[in-house]
Design an enzyme around this catalytic site. Sequence first.
Site, PDB file in Angstrom:
ATOM      1  CB  CYS A   1      -0.953  -0.009   1.187  1.00  0.00           C
ATOM      2  SG  CYS A   1      -2.043  -1.433   1.202  1.00  0.00           S
TER       3      CYS A   1
ATOM      4  CG  HIS B   1      -3.072   3.429   2.887  1.00  0.00           C
ATOM      5  ND1 HIS B   1      -3.531   3.122   1.631  1.00  0.00           N
ATOM      6  CD2 HIS B   1      -3.078   2.270   3.593  1.00  0.00           C
ATOM      7  CE1 HIS B   1      -3.801   1.823   1.580  1.00  0.00           C
ATOM      8  NE2 HIS B   1      -3.542   1.295   2.754  1.00  0.00           N
TER       9      HIS B   1
ATOM     10  CG  ASN C   1      -6.577  -0.687   1.793  1.00  0.00           C
ATOM     11  OD1 ASN C   1      -5.936  -0.320   0.805  1.00  0.00           O
ATOM     12  ND2 ASN C   1      -5.994  -1.102   2.902  1.00  0.00           N
TER      13      ASN C   1
END
Length: 335
Positions: free
Chosen positions: A116, A253, A283
């Site tokens: 990520c 994020h 996500n």
Amino acid sequence: MQQPSGIGITAIGAYAPPKVVTNADYEQHLETSAEWIESRTGIRERRYAADDEFTSDMGVRAVQDLLGRYPQALEGVDMVICATATPDASFPATATLIAAQIGLHGVGGFDLSAACSGFLYACAAAQGLVAAGINRRVLVIGAEVFTKIVDQTDRATAILFGDGAGAAVIEQVPQGYGFQGFVLGSDGAGAASLYAPCLAPKLPDGTVIDSRYTVMNGREVFKFAVRIIPESGQQVMDKSGLKVSDIDWFIPHQANIRIIESACERFRLPLERTIVNLDRYGNTSAATVPLALSEAVADGRIQDGQQLLMVAFGGGLSWAACTMKWYAGNGVQDL
Ligand code: COA
């Protein structure tokens, strides 16, 4: 004429596939509730790629969106970096597959694996390539079909992830604009907290890999995230000579709203100065930061000259933080 002396993003685009999966959809096949998912994560819905769509498809669509907004943006691009944890194949690099489909033949291309944190790692790599004179314009893509490496029968992970992509062109920008600092970190000792299998039957710490899908210790990752976002965010602000009060927009994020709220509290930064879209996309791993940035530029929240702080974290464990002054022009052609 002003001399170019910064390096930054001059074009941005994003894509999320049309198929929407709501929290209520999981109630059909998992022991969960829409209320549990929203209250624990902030996610209401996310997008799923079609069965026959993969990361290169997400990336190409994001570049097409970028081209719709900045028609000249690919002229002179001489490198493509694709940050992804879900490449189409072990090789060739997904970057090369995307490059060929968008008409960039003969340019450099490689994938970057930092889960990520990948998009911000790729921005740092691109900045370095441009600063060293190796490349002039670098197309950085964060693209994922993470839903394909998550066990859709595992309620602890299935609900968190979505698919999508973001793309950005990185090149010289006028003095005072662009990237001001990066902090990049990792700790492989935490690998067992979050990983997806490939070839090895074990992690170096002896953890036996007995799943085909992403394995996550949610509580460990949560604890890591609420520590590392303020820590690395503060480090990069210190490095760049900035204070929290200088930050116009915080782009974290997009994993869990509780993680973002905790970071905002630690920074004493109001949630109103934070870009949040995880309620609609979940996500999307390496795609979250460019998706959020792209939306906020497109809807006019992020304006020329504004101060951005971006922080990401993920498998590795890894983290990346970046400060950037947004440049709304078209790179060196404008100067
Ligand atoms: N629906 C209902 N119950 C669920 C559930 C779901 N979808 N997922 C987990 N649970 C259960 C657990 O089994 C646990 O039950 P138990 O107490 O009987 O064992 C209970 O809910 C509480 O689990 P816990 O892990 O303490 O919940 P939480 O409040 O920490 O929320 C996460 C779980 C996964 C949402 C949270 O830990 C998280 O977001 N972690 C970070 C994950 C992440 O961001 N990963 C990607 C990083 S890039």
